[in-house]
Design an enzyme around this catalytic site. Sequence first.
Site, PDB file in Angstrom:
ATOM      1  N   SER A 112       0.823  -1.199   0.000  1.00 42.74           N
ATOM      2  CA  SER A 112       0.000   0.000   0.000  1.00 42.74           C
ATOM      3  C   SER A 112       0.861   1.254   0.000  1.00 42.74           C
ATOM      4  O   SER A 112       1.608   1.507   0.948  1.00 42.74           O
ATOM      5  CB  SER A 112      -0.927   0.003   1.226  1.00 42.74           C
ATOM      6  OG  SER A 112      -1.772  -1.140   1.214  1.00 42.74           O
ATOM      7  N   HIS A 117       4.982  11.846  -9.160  1.00 38.24           N
ATOM      8  CA  HIS A 117       6.180  12.461  -9.719  1.00 38.24           C
ATOM      9  C   HIS A 117       5.730  13.443 -10.796  1.00 38.24           C
ATOM     10  O   HIS A 117       4.796  13.150 -11.553  1.00 38.24           O
ATOM     11  CB  HIS A 117       7.115  11.414 -10.332  1.00 38.24           C
ATOM     12  CG  HIS A 117       7.431  10.274  -9.423  1.00 38.24           C
ATOM     13  ND1 HIS A 117       8.312  10.375  -8.373  1.00 38.24           N
ATOM     14  CD2 HIS A 117       6.961   9.002  -9.389  1.00 38.24           C
ATOM     15  CE1 HIS A 117       8.381   9.214  -7.743  1.00 38.24           C
ATOM     16  NE2 HIS A 117       7.564   8.367  -8.339  1.00 38.24           N
ATOM     17  N   CYS A 140      -3.647  -2.690  -0.607  1.00 35.78           N
ATOM     18  CA  CYS A 140      -3.858  -4.107  -0.357  1.00 35.78           C
ATOM     19  C   CYS A 140      -4.891  -4.233   0.747  1.00 35.78           C
ATOM     20  O   CYS A 140      -4.780  -3.588   1.784  1.00 35.78           O
ATOM     21  CB  CYS A 140      -2.548  -4.769   0.063  1.00 35.78           C
ATOM     22  SG  CYS A 140      -2.632  -6.577   0.067  1.00 35.78           S
TER      23      CYS A 140
END
Length: 264
Positions: A112, A117, A140
């Site tokens: 997780s 970016h 998850c």
Amino acid sequence: MSKLKLHGFNNLTKSLSFCIYDICYAKTADDRDGYIAYIDEQYNANRLTEILTETCSIIGANILNIARQDYDPQGASVTILVSEEPVDPRDVDTSEHPGPLPSAVVAHLDKSHICVHTYPESHPEGGLCTFRADIEVSTCGVISPLKALNYLIHQLESDIVTMDYRVRGFTRDINGVKHFIDHKINSIQNFMSDDMKSLYHMMDVNVYQENIFHTKMMLKDFDLKHYLFNAKPEELSAEERERITHLLYKEMQEIYYGRNVPEV
């Protein structure tokens, strides 16, 4: 799909990846430098941290650690480790310092995390500038990254968006039967608001048997004034407005379809 009774933890990994583009026309080299500086400041590491922190709240994740960095000459990155289980606020570390050693973090990072970016860039001569933000929300457990769709697209003022959603791994129910997905989905578009969908042209490429879903989006309405940096349409001749409109539209088409379009 009825609620599954699982044997242990939900081991499915759900990942939502975005490429979000902002397009602009800046006539001179100074204007192009000005746009890059503006967009770099607009989406610096602190602002991106605020956006991703709100994303965690939307999807119901708990923040474990934040790492952020602005880059020279431009660009920024932010990575947030998250968990599904509640954590004591006194144990959460959001200060700027080196994170845990790889041995302490790799198992959690595989499950997780939320990261972004940024990539500002410009054409060397043509006046075209683009800002791209790459975002990945990977969880998850029962947390769904799809809840963050509308918020992220809106916050980053997107002209073009490409999205991938995939579900990996499997989880077992109490009878030992493997389940490779735990929710119904036939398109990422189903998780967007009607208002959001009305603004964009959309196209899907899905591989249902592999639990891979892909959607592309491009703004329907084109208003030149929203794409000019340090200029107004009324300051340009009709020929110049037509030329710039053609350049911008061609640039958007190439990014949307992922290929260069030759001049006819």
